[in-house]
Design a protein around this motif. Structure first.
Motif, PDB file in Angstrom:
ATOM      1  N   UNK A 110      40.325   4.270 -66.293  1.00  0.00           N
ATOM      2  CA  UNK A 110      39.383   3.161 -66.439  1.00  0.00           C
ATOM      3  C   UNK A 110      38.183   3.400 -65.529  1.00  0.00           C
ATOM      4  N   UNK A 111      36.997   3.196 -66.062  1.00  0.00           N
ATOM      5  CA  UNK A 111      35.790   3.375 -65.264  1.00  0.00           C
ATOM      6  C   UNK A 111      35.734   2.351 -64.122  1.00  0.00           C
ATOM      7  N   UNK A 112      35.285   2.806 -62.977  1.00  0.00           N
ATOM      8  CA  UNK A 112      35.100   1.939 -61.816  1.00  0.00           C
ATOM      9  C   UNK A 112      34.256   0.719 -62.176  1.00  0.00           C
ATOM     10  N   UNK A 113      33.164   0.933 -62.904  1.00  0.00           N
ATOM     11  CA  UNK A 113      32.275  -0.177 -63.273  1.00  0.00           C
ATOM     12  C   UNK A 113      32.988  -1.212 -64.132  1.00  0.00           C
ATOM     13  N   UNK A 114      33.921  -0.756 -64.985  1.00  0.00           N
ATOM     14  CA  UNK A 114      34.670  -1.679 -65.831  1.00  0.00           C
ATOM     15  C   UNK A 114      35.548  -2.596 -64.982  1.00  0.00           C
ATOM     16  N   UNK A 115      36.127  -2.024 -63.923  1.00  0.00           N
ATOM     17  CA  UNK A 115      36.976  -2.832 -63.038  1.00  0.00           C
ATOM     18  C   UNK A 115      36.164  -3.772 -62.170  1.00  0.00           C
ATOM     19  N   UNK A 116      34.954  -3.395 -61.868  1.00  0.00           N
ATOM     20  CA  UNK A 116      34.110  -4.208 -60.987  1.00  0.00           C
ATOM     21  C   UNK A 116      33.353  -5.297 -61.741  1.00  0.00           C
ATOM     22  N   UNK A 117      33.247  -5.171 -63.054  1.00  0.00           N
ATOM     23  CA  UNK A 117      32.500  -6.156 -63.849  1.00  0.00           C
ATOM     24  C   UNK A 117      33.244  -7.496 -63.842  1.00  0.00           C
ATOM     25  N   UNK A 118      32.661  -8.571 -63.319  1.00  0.00           N
ATOM     26  CA  UNK A 118      33.369  -9.851 -63.145  1.00  0.00           C
ATOM     27  C   UNK A 118      33.383 -10.710 -64.407  1.00  0.00           C
ATOM     28  N   UNK A 145      34.311 -15.143 -60.806  1.00  0.00           N
ATOM     29  CA  UNK A 145      35.062 -14.597 -59.676  1.00  0.00           C
ATOM     30  C   UNK A 145      36.565 -14.889 -59.754  1.00  0.00           C
ATOM     31  N   UNK A 146      36.944 -16.104 -60.111  1.00  0.00           N
ATOM     32  CA  UNK A 146      38.362 -16.477 -60.129  1.00  0.00           C
ATOM     33  C   UNK A 146      39.126 -15.689 -61.196  1.00  0.00           C
ATOM     34  N   UNK A 147      38.556 -15.586 -62.386  1.00  0.00           N
ATOM     35  CA  UNK A 147      39.217 -14.850 -63.469  1.00  0.00           C
ATOM     36  C   UNK A 147      39.272 -13.363 -63.137  1.00  0.00           C
ATOM     37  N   UNK A 148      38.192 -12.847 -62.565  1.00  0.00           N
ATOM     38  CA  UNK A 148      38.168 -11.436 -62.166  1.00  0.00           C
ATOM     39  C   UNK A 148      39.245 -11.156 -61.113  1.00  0.00           C
ATOM     40  N   UNK A 149      39.368 -12.058 -60.149  1.00  0.00           N
ATOM     41  CA  UNK A 149      40.386 -11.904 -59.113  1.00  0.00           C
ATOM     42  C   UNK A 149      41.783 -11.863 -59.727  1.00  0.00           C
ATOM     43  N   UNK A 150      42.041 -12.793 -60.647  1.00  0.00           N
ATOM     44  CA  UNK A 150      43.351 -12.831 -61.288  1.00  0.00           C
ATOM     45  C   UNK A 150      43.639 -11.576 -62.085  1.00  0.00           C
ATOM     46  N   UNK A 179      45.499  -3.952 -73.283  1.00  0.00           N
ATOM     47  CA  UNK A 179      46.935  -3.991 -72.990  1.00  0.00           C
ATOM     48  C   UNK A 179      47.227  -4.520 -71.592  1.00  0.00           C
ATOM     49  N   UNK A 180      46.220  -4.544 -70.726  1.00  0.00           N
ATOM     50  CA  UNK A 180      46.431  -4.967 -69.341  1.00  0.00           C
ATOM     51  C   UNK A 180      45.739  -6.283 -69.018  1.00  0.00           C
ATOM     52  N   UNK A 181      45.082  -6.894 -70.001  1.00  0.00           N
ATOM     53  CA  UNK A 181      44.280  -8.088 -69.731  1.00  0.00           C
ATOM     54  C   UNK A 181      45.133  -9.342 -69.556  1.00  0.00           C
ATOM     55  N   UNK A 182      44.682 -10.224 -68.657  1.00  0.00           N
ATOM     56  CA  UNK A 182      45.252 -11.559 -68.575  1.00  0.00           C
ATOM     57  C   UNK A 182      44.690 -12.390 -69.725  1.00  0.00           C
ATOM     58  N   UNK A 183      45.299 -13.513 -69.996  1.00  0.00           N
ATOM     59  CA  UNK A 183      44.806 -14.374 -71.076  1.00  0.00           C
ATOM     60  C   UNK A 183      43.386 -14.849 -70.784  1.00  0.00           C
ATOM     61  N   UNK A 184      43.129 -15.248 -69.533  1.00  0.00           N
ATOM     62  CA  UNK A 184      41.813 -15.758 -69.170  1.00  0.00           C
ATOM     63  C   UNK A 184      40.738 -14.685 -69.288  1.00  0.00           C
ATOM     64  N   UNK A 185      41.081 -13.481 -68.873  1.00  0.00           N
ATOM     65  CA  UNK A 185      40.132 -12.365 -68.960  1.00  0.00           C
ATOM     66  C   UNK A 185      39.848 -12.029 -70.422  1.00  0.00           C
ATOM     67  N   UNK A 186      40.899 -12.028 -71.252  1.00  0.00           N
ATOM     68  CA  UNK A 186      40.722 -11.741 -72.679  1.00  0.00           C
ATOM     69  C   UNK A 186      39.815 -12.777 -73.330  1.00  0.00           C
ATOM     70  N   UNK A 187      39.993 -14.032 -72.964  1.00  0.00           N
ATOM     71  CA  UNK A 187      39.133 -15.090 -73.500  1.00  0.00           C
ATOM     72  C   UNK A 187      37.683 -14.835 -73.109  1.00  0.00           C
ATOM     73  N   UNK A 188      37.469 -14.410 -71.857  1.00  0.00           N
ATOM     74  CA  UNK A 188      36.111 -14.138 -71.390  1.00  0.00           C
ATOM     75  C   UNK A 188      35.490 -12.974 -72.156  1.00  0.00           C
ATOM     76  N   UNK A 189      36.266 -11.912 -72.380  1.00  0.00           N
ATOM     77  CA  UNK A 189      35.754 -10.742 -73.103  1.00  0.00           C
ATOM     78  C   UNK A 189      35.422 -11.114 -74.543  1.00  0.00           C
ATOM     79  N   UNK A 190      36.346 -11.752 -75.220  1.00  0.00           N
ATOM     80  CA  UNK A 190      36.150 -12.116 -76.618  1.00  0.00           C
ATOM     81  C   UNK A 190      35.038 -13.153 -76.754  1.00  0.00           C
ATOM     82  N   UNK A 191      34.871 -13.962 -75.723  1.00  0.00           N
ATOM     83  CA  UNK A 191      33.834 -14.990 -75.760  1.00  0.00           C
ATOM     84  C   UNK A 191      32.423 -14.456 -75.800  1.00  0.00           C
ATOM     85  N   UNK A 192      32.240 -13.161 -75.466  1.00  0.00           N
ATOM     86  CA  UNK A 192      30.910 -12.564 -75.478  1.00  0.00           C
ATOM     87  C   UNK A 192      30.531 -11.987 -76.834  1.00  0.00           C
ATOM     88  N   UNK A 193      31.442 -12.072 -77.802  1.00  0.00           N
ATOM     89  CA  UNK A 193      31.132 -11.507 -79.121  1.00  0.00           C
ATOM     90  C   UNK A 193      29.980 -12.266 -79.778  1.00  0.00           C
TER      91      UNK A 193
END
Length: 273
Positions: free
Chosen positions: A164-172, A176-181, A115-129
Motif C-alpha cells: 500500500x502506498x504511504x500516501x494512501x495510508x496518510x490520506x484522512x 481524523x476520527x475515521x482515519x484513526x479507526x 478488504x481491510x477497510x472499516x465500515x466508516x472508512x468504506x462509507x467515506x470512500x464510496x461517498x466520494x463517488x
C-alpha cells in the motif's frame, strides 16, 4: 474503487424483486422483522436492509429464510441472481475468484484496500463517488465490500499480502476520527497470521505506476491478475502477461518497506492520526 452497476442500474431489479418477495413471504407468515431476524441470527435492521434492497444476504441465509417462511423455493431461486448483482458488473469476477484462491497479492496506490477497510472508512470512500450514490446505494455497496472480508478468516484462509502506498495510508478519508479507526484496524488485521502489509514510501520510484493490481493463485496452479481503472476492470489470464505482472509485483515488494518496517510505520501513523 467505487462504481455503479455496470449495466447502468443503480439498484439492480433482481435485488428489488428479492426484497419485495422476502417482505411478502414474511408478512404472509405473520412474522415480524424482529422474529425473522432472531431465527436467522440477525438484528431486525438487517432484515429491513434486505427488504429495502440495501444489502444482499448470503446464500445460506436465503436458503434458511426460504425454509422458515415456507416460500417453497421462490426465495432460493434468486440466489444466482443475487450473486451476480452483488458487485458492479466489471468487478464481479474478482470476488468469485477470491472465494477459491490459495494466495492473494495486491498493490493499492490510492486508499486502504477494500478488504481491510472499516465500515466508516468504506462509507467515506464510496461517498466520494460522482455522481453521488443515494444512502441506500451506499449501504448496499459498503455491505458487499465488508462481506468480502470473510475470506481473511475463513477455515481455508489464503495467504493475503498487500503493498500500500504511504500516501494512501496518510490520506484522512472521512476525517481524523475515521482515519484513526482505520489505521488501528490495520494493526488488528496484521495480527492474523495469513495477512501481511508492506508500505511503499512516497519517495521511492517503482514499476507500479500503471495503477492497482491484484494477483490470485488458484487451486489449479494458475495465477490470474485483476487490474482496475476508472469504471472498468480487466481479468488477465494470458500466461505471458501474467508473468510480466508477477515480475512487476515482485519488484514492487522488494522496493517497499520490510514487514517490520511497515508495521513500525503503521504504528507511528496510528499515534499521529
Amino acid at each position: 474503487m467505487v462504481n455503479a452497476d455496470g449495466n447502468g442500474e443503480r439498484v439492480p431489479t433482481a435485488l428489488r424483486v428479492f426484497g419485495g418477495q422476502l417482505k411478502l413471504f414474511r408478512e404472509l407468515a405473520s412474522m415480524s422483522r424482529e422474529e425473522l431476524g432472531r431465527q436467522l441470527g440477525y438484528a431486525s435492521h438487517t432484515i429491513k436492509s434486505y427488504e429495502l434492497a440495501q444489502r444482499i444476504p448470503e446464500p445460506a441465509t436465503v436458503e434458511r429464510a426460504d425454509e422458515l417462511l415456507g416460500a417453497k423455493g421462490v426465495l432460493r431461486a434468486a440466489i444466482p441472481l443475487l450473486e451476480e448483482v452483488q458487485y458492479p458488473k466489471f468487478f464481479r469476477d474478482l470476488p468469485k475468484l477470491e472465494k477459491k484462491c490459495t494466495k492473494r497479492y495486491s498493490y493499492d496506490p490510492h486508499c486502504v484496500p477494500g478488504l481491510l477497510q472499516t465500515e466508516e472508512y468504506a462509507i467515506a470512500v464510496i461517498g466520494w463517488y460522482i455522481p453521488a450514490f443515494t444512502e441506500d446505494e451506499v449501504a448496499r455497496l459498503v455491505g458487499a465490500r465488508l462481506d468480502r472480508q470473510a475470506m481473511l478468516t475463513r477455515d481455508d484462509r489464503p495467504a493475503v499480502h498487500f503493498v500500500v502506498e504511504q500516501a494512501a495510508l496518510e490520506r484522512p478519508m472521512g476525517g481524523r476520527k475515521i482515519h484513526q479507526g482505520q489505521i488501528e484496524k490495520l494493526l488488528e488485521w496484521v495480527q492474523l497470521r495469513n495477512v501481511s502489509i508492506q508500505v511503499m514510501p512516497t519517495n521511492v520510484a517503482h514499476p507500479g505506476l500503471d495503477g492497482a493490481m491484484t494477483l490470485l493463485d488458484m487451486p489449479d496452479q494458475r495465477t490470474v491478475v485483476y487490474v482496475e481503472g476508472q469504471a472498468h476492470g480487466l481479468l488477465v489470464s494470458d500466461r505471458e502477461k501474467v508473468n510480466r505482472m508477477t515480475q512487476r509485483y515482485g519488484m514492487i515488494r522488494t522496493q517497499a518497506l520490510s514487514l517490520n518496517e511497515s508495521l513500525q510505520f503503521i504504528e507511528e501513523l496510528a499515534g499521529k492520526a
